[in-house]
Design an enzyme around this catalytic site. Structure first.
Site: not given
Ligand SMILES: *Cc1c(COP(=O)(O)O)cnc(C)c1O
Length: 395
Positions: A111, A208, A183, A58
């Site tokens: 988000y 992403k 973020d 872990r």
């Molecule tokens: C997609 C996204 C997330 C979440 O990511 P996941 O891997 O789908 O949980 C968080 N912040 C932003 C800006 C996003 O576009």
């Protein structure tokens, strides 16, 4: 070294891996020791000293260390934590910064699932969240309370694309003793480094652009020395770990991030300029456009733009947007952008649940488009047909 060079070599350790270029996937739960002294030493180095040393599955393996080291180098971070999704990276980073009785400030452009976590989960643990105008800048000082421990930004927001003045927010927040989290998913660690702009924690939905191929869920939390202890504690206490296969895919995607993003930027710019010229379109939300309200800050703080943009129509209806989306040939309807292909989705930030501090007053629904790596001329042909369907359904 320039970032295009860094992205290729960061975190590599061929010596550690017998000359193999990519760190192999270490599937591990148990790590065994030949005696008690070795076990105690491994425990001390892995847990107390936070060295990249094997102790327990872990807590990470060389597969994870490669990705962690690479992201740390690109974000300019002291260390990076890995989580099994972007959302868990957002929520664990927040959990690492606040406790019962604290106040959290979150950008109104955040988000939506991050907002959901604050409003329907974190509040139950005695943490109060207030949303602020994404364009507040140094004015953040005026909404801070004596118990504000963290300020959560997202720049640009992934539906409304406001660019935030991160250095001004960081300076004002630090003056009152709060940590600043960002973020940073839209820009990726290549096109913006929030820690270098004075922030403490930079979060990626690596799902992403870092993964880049729509086939793995990964989150990263890059921290400076101030952000490190809280996040380390949250990750360890909750028991979060990232599967080694997903860590491998993220590192593999990362190596081509720079060439992919250059193409996303170029294609998105071409599509954005074309959309802007269309009579149906009121605004294209894309900070790299010189007439975008966020352009000056984007130019100052970012070194490129990626493929995600928003379209606001002059006149719109749910039927018209549906007619456009449902007939697209090169833009499947999908949410998790950042992969190689184009996507489209309806976007409705005007709903009162989506915004509370600075209501979004543009006509809605609009569409959100991820411009992929296809030839942009083909994308424009498809969008042109889509707008014809839009117009037909509108009248
Ligand atoms: C997609 C996204 C997330 C979440 O990511 P996941 O891997 O789908 O949980 C968080 N912040 C932003 C800006 C996003 O576009």
């Amino acid at each position: 070294m320039k970032k295009d060079t860094k992205v290729i070599h960061a975190g590599q350790n061929k010596k550690r891996n017998s000359g193999i270029v990519n760190t192999p996937v270490y599937h591990a739960s148990t790590v065994v020791f030949s005696n008690t002294a070795e076990m105690l030493d491994a425990q001390d180095r892995s847990i107390k000293k936070r060295e990249k040393h094997l102790f327990y599955g872990r807590r990470g393996t060389p597969t994870h260390w490669t990705l962690q080291e690479a992201i740390s180098e690109l974000e300019g971070a002291s260390d990076t934590f890995l989580t099994p999704s972007g959302l868990s990276a957002c929520t664990l980073a927040i959990m690492g910064c606040v406790k019962a009785g604290d106040h959290l400030l979150v950008t109104d452009s955040v988000y939506e699932p991050t907002r959901g976590f604050c409003d329907s989960f974190l509040n139950g643990f005695g943490v109060e969240t207030t949303y602020f105008d994404p364009l507040i800048g140094a004015g953040i000082a005026s909404v801070m309370k004596s118990n504000t421990k963290a300020v959560f930004c997202e720049s640009p927001g992934s539906h409304t694309f406001e660019v935030q003045d991160l250095p001004a927010i960081a300076q004002a927040a630090h003056a009152k003793g709060a940590l600043v989290l960002v973020d940073n998913t839209w820009a990726s660690p290549l096109y913006c480094q929030p820690l270098k702009l004075g922030c403490d924690i930079s979060i990626q939905a690596a799902t992403k652009y870092v993964v880049g191929h729509s086939d793995a869920m990964v989150g990263t939390i890059a921290v400076n020395d101030a952000g490190l202890p809280g996040v380390a504690k949250a990750i360890s206490a909750v028991g979060i770990t990232l599967a080694a296969d997903e860590a491998y895919l993220a590192t593999r995607g990362l190596r081509t991030l720079s060439v992919r993003l250059k193409q996303h930027h170029e294609n998105a710019m071409k599509v954005a300029l074309w959309l802007q010229s269309r009579p149906e379109v009121k605004r294209v939300l894309f900070p790299a456009l010189p007439n975008d309200p966020g352009y000056a800050l984007w130019k100052r703080d970012f070194s490129g733009a990626t493929g995600l943009l928003g379209v606001v129509f002059k006149r719109t209806s749910a039927e018209a947007v549906t007619a456009m989306i449902d007939g697209m040939e090169l833009f499947p309807l999908g949410f998790s952008w950042g992969g190689f292909e184009s996507l489209i989705a309806p976007s409705n930030p005007s709903r009162s649940v989506a915004r509370t501090a600075r209501p979004w007053t543009e006509p809605a629904p609009g569409v959100r488009i991820h411009v992929g790596l296809e030839d942009p001329d083909d994308l424009i042909v498809d969008l042109e047909k889509g707008l014809a369907r839009f117009n037909k359904a509108l009248v």
